[in-house]
Design a protein around this motif. Structure first.
Motif, PDB file in Angstrom:
ATOM      1  N   LYS A  39      -1.703   8.163  -3.426  1.00  0.00           N
ATOM      2  CA  LYS A  39      -2.556   6.544  -3.327  1.00  0.00           C
ATOM      3  C   LYS A  39      -1.980   5.791  -4.623  1.00  0.00           C
ATOM      4  O   LYS A  39      -3.226   5.088  -4.788  1.00  0.00           O
ATOM      5  CB  LYS A  39      -3.380   7.193  -3.011  1.00  0.00           C
ATOM      6  CG  LYS A  39      -4.104   7.931  -2.060  1.00  0.00           C
ATOM      7  CD  LYS A  39      -5.475   9.344  -2.244  1.00  0.00           C
ATOM      8  CE  LYS A  39      -6.547   7.512  -1.874  1.00  0.00           C
ATOM      9  NZ  LYS A  39      -8.071   8.525  -2.012  1.00  0.00           N
ATOM     10  N   ASP A  70       1.118  -1.144  -0.011  1.00  0.00           N
ATOM     11  CA  ASP A  70       0.068  -0.320  -0.090  1.00  0.00           C
ATOM     12  C   ASP A  70       1.059   1.329   0.282  1.00  0.00           C
ATOM     13  O   ASP A  70       2.134   1.567   0.064  1.00  0.00           O
ATOM     14  CB  ASP A  70      -0.751   0.224   1.285  1.00  0.00           C
ATOM     15  CG  ASP A  70      -0.745   0.121   2.595  1.00  0.00           C
ATOM     16  OD1 ASP A  70       0.731   1.586   3.301  1.00  0.00           O
ATOM     17  OD2 ASP A  70      -0.124  -1.364   3.380  1.00  0.00           O
ATOM     18  N   ASP A  95       0.201   4.148   1.952  1.00  0.00           N
ATOM     19  CA  ASP A  95      -0.660   4.971   2.833  1.00  0.00           C
ATOM     20  C   ASP A  95       0.448   5.830   3.407  1.00  0.00           C
ATOM     21  O   ASP A  95       1.215   5.525   3.936  1.00  0.00           O
ATOM     22  CB  ASP A  95      -1.323   4.446   3.393  1.00  0.00           C
ATOM     23  CG  ASP A  95      -2.354   3.383   3.466  1.00  0.00           C
ATOM     24  OD1 ASP A  95      -2.718   3.437   2.342  1.00  0.00           O
ATOM     25  OD2 ASP A  95      -3.145   2.466   4.596  1.00  0.00           O
ATOM     26  N   GLY A  96       0.077   7.087   3.514  1.00  0.00           N
ATOM     27  CA  GLY A  96       1.204   8.391   3.680  1.00  0.00           C
ATOM     28  C   GLY A  96       2.148   8.713   2.796  1.00  0.00           C
ATOM     29  O   GLY A  96       3.340   9.637   3.350  1.00  0.00           O
ATOM     30  N   ALA A 111      -5.529  11.388   1.758  1.00  0.00           N
ATOM     31  CA  ALA A 111      -4.818  10.460   2.309  1.00  0.00           C
ATOM     32  C   ALA A 111      -4.916  11.049   3.668  1.00  0.00           C
ATOM     33  O   ALA A 111      -5.162  11.655   4.092  1.00  0.00           O
ATOM     34  CB  ALA A 111      -3.666  10.514   1.166  1.00  0.00           C
ATOM     35  N   GLU A 112      -4.735   9.640   4.125  1.00  0.00           N
ATOM     36  CA  GLU A 112      -4.205  10.303   5.571  1.00  0.00           C
ATOM     37  C   GLU A 112      -2.816   9.993   5.622  1.00  0.00           C
ATOM     38  O   GLU A 112      -2.180   9.626   5.511  1.00  0.00           O
ATOM     39  CB  GLU A 112      -4.889   9.009   5.989  1.00  0.00           C
ATOM     40  CG  GLU A 112      -3.870   8.712   7.809  1.00  0.00           C
ATOM     41  CD  GLU A 112      -4.887   7.392   8.509  1.00  0.00           C
ATOM     42  OE1 GLU A 112      -4.261   7.337   9.540  1.00  0.00           O
ATOM     43  OE2 GLU A 112      -5.049   6.592   7.678  1.00  0.00           O
TER      44      GLU A 112
END
Length: 233
Positions: free
Chosen positions: A80, A31, A33-34, A115-116
């Motif tokens: 992402k 992934d 993420d971040g 996004a986070e």
């Protein structure tokens, strides 16, 4: 001052240009993420992290071609996506800021990354801690560019006594299952706390030859600067 065996490591030319190669060893990441792939004119330049939906953190030297500052209009980020060249979305950079005497830079996006964001710690990591590094690019000096972001587990060797490319305090690590190499500049070094990722470093320099030894601009030392940039720019 950095010792002669250290080199900065953007994929494109930077303050000390070198042949492009990212994480040697390690493993593919499933992934993004971040994470953000920093692009210049659509081509991969460096890695980065999303610290706010409108801000990406990367290395200061990633924003230079030799001694020339790369125009903000030439820079974008892909978010992402585990691939640097496809998937997710590409967001343009509206402006950027670099920190004096630290290998730290901030890219302001012209729209939300949706996004986070990663977390910024208030204190640096500890010697002996297990940490995790991320980056895109080649996996050896003669390999093609890796399509998928890779992860390498790192051991923290020192938190004092080393400097990043511009003289700021640096965290030093060595690889437990992979080493950092040319093209991984600007990528994050994460420490897990209660299952949450906190970014303790931004990749700045490595040992020549991409074997053992990576040096990371210390994020907690720049935390107040980062927060002030996000609040005022």
């Amino acid at each position: 001052m950095l010792a002669a065996l250290l080199v900065t490591i953007p994929l494109a030319a930077g303050p000390a240009a070198a042949a492009p190669t990212p994480i040697v060893g390690g493993e593919n990441q499933s992934d993004a993420d971040g994470l953000a792939a920093v692009l210049v004119n659509g081509q991969f330049q460096c890695s980065g992290s999303i610290v706010d939906n409108y801000w990406v953190l990367t290395a200061r030297h990633c924003l230079y071609n030799g001694s020339t500052r790369i125009p903000d209009g030439d820079i974008s980020v892909r978010v992402k996506s585990i691939w640097w060249y496809t998937g997710g979305g590409v967001v343009n950079v509206s402006t950027s800021r670099v920190r004096t005497s630290h290998d730290i830079a901030m890219l302001k996006l012209d729209r939300s990354a949706n996004a986070e964001p990663v977390r910024l710690p208030t204190a640096t990591t500890t010697v002996g801690a297990t940490t995790y590094a991320f980056g895109w690019g080649r996996t050896c000096s003669n390999c093609g560019v890796a399509e998928v972001v890779r992860r390498a587990t790192q051991n923290v060797l020192a938190i004092n006594g080393n400097t990043d490319y511009y003289g700021g305090r640096a965290v030093r690590t060595d690889g437990l299952n992979g080493d950092m190499c040319y093209g991984d500049s600007g990528g994050p070094l994460f420490k897990l706390v209660d299952g949450l990722r906190y970014q303790v470093g931004v990749l700045s320099t490595i040992n020549t030859g991409c074997t053992g030894g990576a040096f990371w601009a210390t994020v907690p030392d720049s935390r107040d600067w980062i927060l002030n940039v996000m609040a005022t720019v």
